[in-house]
Design a protein around this motif. Structure first.
Motif, PDB file in Angstrom:
ATOM      1  N   HIS A 123      96.600 131.239  65.571  1.00  0.00           N
ATOM      2  CA  HIS A 123      96.971 129.844  65.796  1.00  0.00           C
ATOM      3  C   HIS A 123      98.101 129.792  66.821  1.00  0.00           C
ATOM      4  O   HIS A 123      98.757 130.795  67.108  1.00  0.00           O
ATOM      5  CB  HIS A 123      97.423 129.196  64.488  1.00  0.00           C
ATOM      6  CG  HIS A 123      96.367 129.177  63.438  1.00  0.00           C
ATOM      7  ND1 HIS A 123      95.404 128.193  63.362  1.00  0.00           N
ATOM      8  CD2 HIS A 123      96.096 130.044  62.420  1.00  0.00           C
ATOM      9  CE1 HIS A 123      94.594 128.437  62.346  1.00  0.00           C
ATOM     10  NE2 HIS A 123      94.988 129.552  61.756  1.00  0.00           N
ATOM     11  N   ARG A 167     104.742 131.135  58.266  1.00  0.00           N
ATOM     12  CA  ARG A 167     103.497 130.758  57.603  1.00  0.00           C
ATOM     13  C   ARG A 167     102.591 129.999  58.564  1.00  0.00           C
ATOM     14  O   ARG A 167     102.996 129.072  59.250  1.00  0.00           O
ATOM     15  CB  ARG A 167     103.794 129.876  56.392  1.00  0.00           C
ATOM     16  CG  ARG A 167     104.711 130.521  55.366  1.00  0.00           C
ATOM     17  CD  ARG A 167     104.109 131.741  54.731  1.00  0.00           C
ATOM     18  NE  ARG A 167     102.910 131.439  53.979  1.00  0.00           N
ATOM     19  CZ  ARG A 167     102.187 132.366  53.340  1.00  0.00           C
ATOM     20  NH1 ARG A 167     102.533 133.638  53.401  1.00  0.00           N
ATOM     21  NH2 ARG A 167     101.114 132.012  52.671  1.00  0.00           N
ATOM     22  N   PHE A 168     101.333 130.417  58.616  1.00  0.00           N
ATOM     23  CA  PHE A 168     100.313 129.770  59.425  1.00  0.00           C
ATOM     24  C   PHE A 168      99.083 129.523  58.544  1.00  0.00           C
ATOM     25  O   PHE A 168      98.932 130.141  57.490  1.00  0.00           O
ATOM     26  CB  PHE A 168      99.909 130.656  60.606  1.00  0.00           C
ATOM     27  CG  PHE A 168     100.966 130.796  61.676  1.00  0.00           C
ATOM     28  CD1 PHE A 168     101.045 129.873  62.712  1.00  0.00           C
ATOM     29  CD2 PHE A 168     101.869 131.849  61.652  1.00  0.00           C
ATOM     30  CE1 PHE A 168     102.004 130.000  63.700  1.00  0.00           C
ATOM     31  CE2 PHE A 168     102.843 131.978  62.633  1.00  0.00           C
ATOM     32  CZ  PHE A 168     102.907 131.050  63.661  1.00  0.00           C
ATOM     33  N   PRO A 169      98.184 128.634  58.986  1.00  0.00           N
ATOM     34  CA  PRO A 169      96.909 128.483  58.268  1.00  0.00           C
ATOM     35  C   PRO A 169      96.139 129.793  58.279  1.00  0.00           C
ATOM     36  O   PRO A 169      96.467 130.713  59.049  1.00  0.00           O
ATOM     37  CB  PRO A 169      96.184 127.397  59.080  1.00  0.00           C
ATOM     38  CG  PRO A 169      97.261 126.674  59.810  1.00  0.00           C
ATOM     39  CD  PRO A 169      98.306 127.699  60.120  1.00  0.00           C
ATOM     40  N   PRO A 170      95.105 129.939  57.451  1.00  0.00           N
ATOM     41  CA  PRO A 170      94.294 131.159  57.458  1.00  0.00           C
ATOM     42  C   PRO A 170      93.750 131.461  58.847  1.00  0.00           C
ATOM     43  O   PRO A 170      93.478 130.553  59.638  1.00  0.00           O
ATOM     44  CB  PRO A 170      93.153 130.829  56.481  1.00  0.00           C
ATOM     45  CG  PRO A 170      93.722 129.781  55.591  1.00  0.00           C
ATOM     46  CD  PRO A 170      94.637 128.966  56.451  1.00  0.00           C
ATOM     47  N   LYS A 172      91.348 132.285  61.888  1.00  0.00           N
ATOM     48  CA  LYS A 172      90.042 131.706  62.210  1.00  0.00           C
ATOM     49  C   LYS A 172      89.016 132.825  62.362  1.00  0.00           C
ATOM     50  O   LYS A 172      88.559 133.137  63.466  1.00  0.00           O
ATOM     51  CB  LYS A 172      90.143 130.892  63.495  1.00  0.00           C
ATOM     52  CG  LYS A 172      91.216 129.817  63.450  1.00  0.00           C
ATOM     53  CD  LYS A 172      91.428 129.246  64.832  1.00  0.00           C
ATOM     54  CE  LYS A 172      92.653 128.355  64.874  1.00  0.00           C
ATOM     55  NZ  LYS A 172      92.934 127.877  66.246  1.00  0.00           N
ATOM     56  N   ASN A 176      86.928 133.756  56.599  1.00  0.00           N
ATOM     57  CA  ASN A 176      87.428 132.534  55.979  1.00  0.00           C
ATOM     58  C   ASN A 176      86.378 131.424  55.967  1.00  0.00           C
ATOM     59  O   ASN A 176      86.708 130.249  55.901  1.00  0.00           O
ATOM     60  CB  ASN A 176      88.680 132.054  56.727  1.00  0.00           C
ATOM     61  CG  ASN A 176      89.814 133.038  56.567  1.00  0.00           C
ATOM     62  OD1 ASN A 176      89.990 133.615  55.518  1.00  0.00           O
ATOM     63  ND2 ASN A 176      90.567 133.244  57.629  1.00  0.00           N
ATOM     64  N   LYS A 233      91.242 124.409  62.292  1.00  0.00           N
ATOM     65  CA  LYS A 233      92.205 125.047  61.403  1.00  0.00           C
ATOM     66  C   LYS A 233      91.716 125.115  59.966  1.00  0.00           C
ATOM     67  O   LYS A 233      92.107 125.997  59.201  1.00  0.00           O
ATOM     68  CB  LYS A 233      93.533 124.284  61.450  1.00  0.00           C
ATOM     69  CG  LYS A 233      94.303 124.469  62.741  1.00  0.00           C
ATOM     70  CD  LYS A 233      95.657 123.793  62.657  1.00  0.00           C
ATOM     71  CE  LYS A 233      96.458 124.047  63.918  1.00  0.00           C
ATOM     72  NZ  LYS A 233      97.793 123.426  63.857  1.00  0.00           N
ATOM     73  N   SER A 234      90.868 124.170  59.571  1.00  0.00           N
ATOM     74  CA  SER A 234      90.379 124.147  58.189  1.00  0.00           C
ATOM     75  C   SER A 234      89.065 124.907  58.029  1.00  0.00           C
ATOM     76  O   SER A 234      88.365 124.745  57.040  1.00  0.00           O
ATOM     77  CB  SER A 234      90.189 122.701  57.725  1.00  0.00           C
ATOM     78  OG  SER A 234      89.323 122.000  58.598  1.00  0.00           O
ATOM     79  N   ASP A 235      88.727 125.730  59.028  1.00  0.00           N
ATOM     80  CA  ASP A 235      87.577 126.625  58.974  1.00  0.00           C
ATOM     81  C   ASP A 235      86.250 125.927  59.198  1.00  0.00           C
ATOM     82  O   ASP A 235      86.173 124.703  59.284  1.00  0.00           O
ATOM     83  CB  ASP A 235      87.558 127.403  57.649  1.00  0.00           C
ATOM     84  CG  ASP A 235      88.873 128.132  57.400  1.00  0.00           C
ATOM     85  OD1 ASP A 235      89.458 128.609  58.378  1.00  0.00           O
ATOM     86  OD2 ASP A 235      89.297 128.203  56.243  1.00  0.00           O
TER      87      ASP A 235
END
Length: 237
Positions: A123, A167-170, A172, A176, A233-235
């Motif tokens: 990210h 901290r970052f989102p999971p 890509k 995931n 970001k939300s996969d």
């Protein structure tokens, strides 16, 4: 393009960068985007050159650099990220170390693809690196173990680390999502993939693939979904 004689040989650490949300930024900044992009390039080139990095290629808003030292590459990535902190541009970076084949056209081989795919999993503001790069670094360096991941176009999973503990989102990655892992490689149909990806990136809420049974609709949809992983970001599911 850098002359081939100047590119590092042997054990090389690749650094890939890419701007997150470049299309959104273009709309937000308007005419100022060109200046912001130029400043981003100047700052990254300055940071990378200071650690012995050699510019292999640049395309649009992305850089591909090679370093003779993994430690130098990590320092360069951190310095580049920090230099951009006050500006509007946020860059994801990925590093991978290996012994690529160097030809008259530049670096070729799986090591190059692996580095690019690891970078694409990050990210904006995040620096990630492969296990091979991690093995070249001092144990005292602050790294966050992000575990094993599957990435597009690579048969074997890769182990990814993050520089720093922010901290970052999971990531890509295919790990995931619920995308199935095809048993064979996908050859051809690049135009169809590009067409469907373009529709979805341009805002289509629903795209339907139609055709007779066995024509490859499901497989094409899986490849399109994998191509779109870096966009969401939300996969992708």
């Amino acid at each position: 393009m850098t002359p081939m004689g100047e590119l590092p040989r042997g054990n090389v650490t690749f650094l890939f960068t890419d701007i997150e949300g470049s299309t959104r930024l273009l709309h937000e900044l308007g005419d100022a985007y060109a200046d912001a992009l130029a400043e981003h390039r100047r700052l990254l080139r300055q940071a990378f050159a200071a650690e012995g990095g050699v510019e292999v290629d640049t395309q649009g808003d992305a850089f591909f650099y090679a370093f003779p030292s993994a430690a130098g590459a990590v320092r360069a990535a951190a310095a580049g990220r920090d230099s951009l902190a006050r500006g509007p541009i946020s860059v994801r970076m990925g590093l991978h170390t290996g012994e690529p084949q160097l030809t008259g056209e530049g670096y070729v081989g799986i090591e190059v693809h692996k580095g690019a795919r690891i970078a694409a999993a990050a990210h904006g503001g995040q620096i990630v690196l492969s296990r091979e790069t991690r093995a070249e670094l001092d144990d005292a360096l602050a790294l966050l173990d992000l575990g094993e991941h599957r990435v597009k176009d690579l048969a074997d999973p890769v182990w990814i680390y993050q520089l720093g503990d922010e901290r970052f989102p999971p990531l890509k990655t295919i790990s995931n999502t619920n995308l199935p892992r095809p048993a064979s490689s996908f050859v051809g149909r690049e135009r169809e993939i590009a067409d469907v990806v373009s529709l979805l990136r341009d805002g289509a809420r629903l795209v339907t693939l139609s055709g007779p049974g066995g024509s490859g609709k499901t497989r094409l949809s899986i490849e399109v979904a994998a191509e779109l992983l870096p966009d969401f970001k939300s996969d992708v599911f």
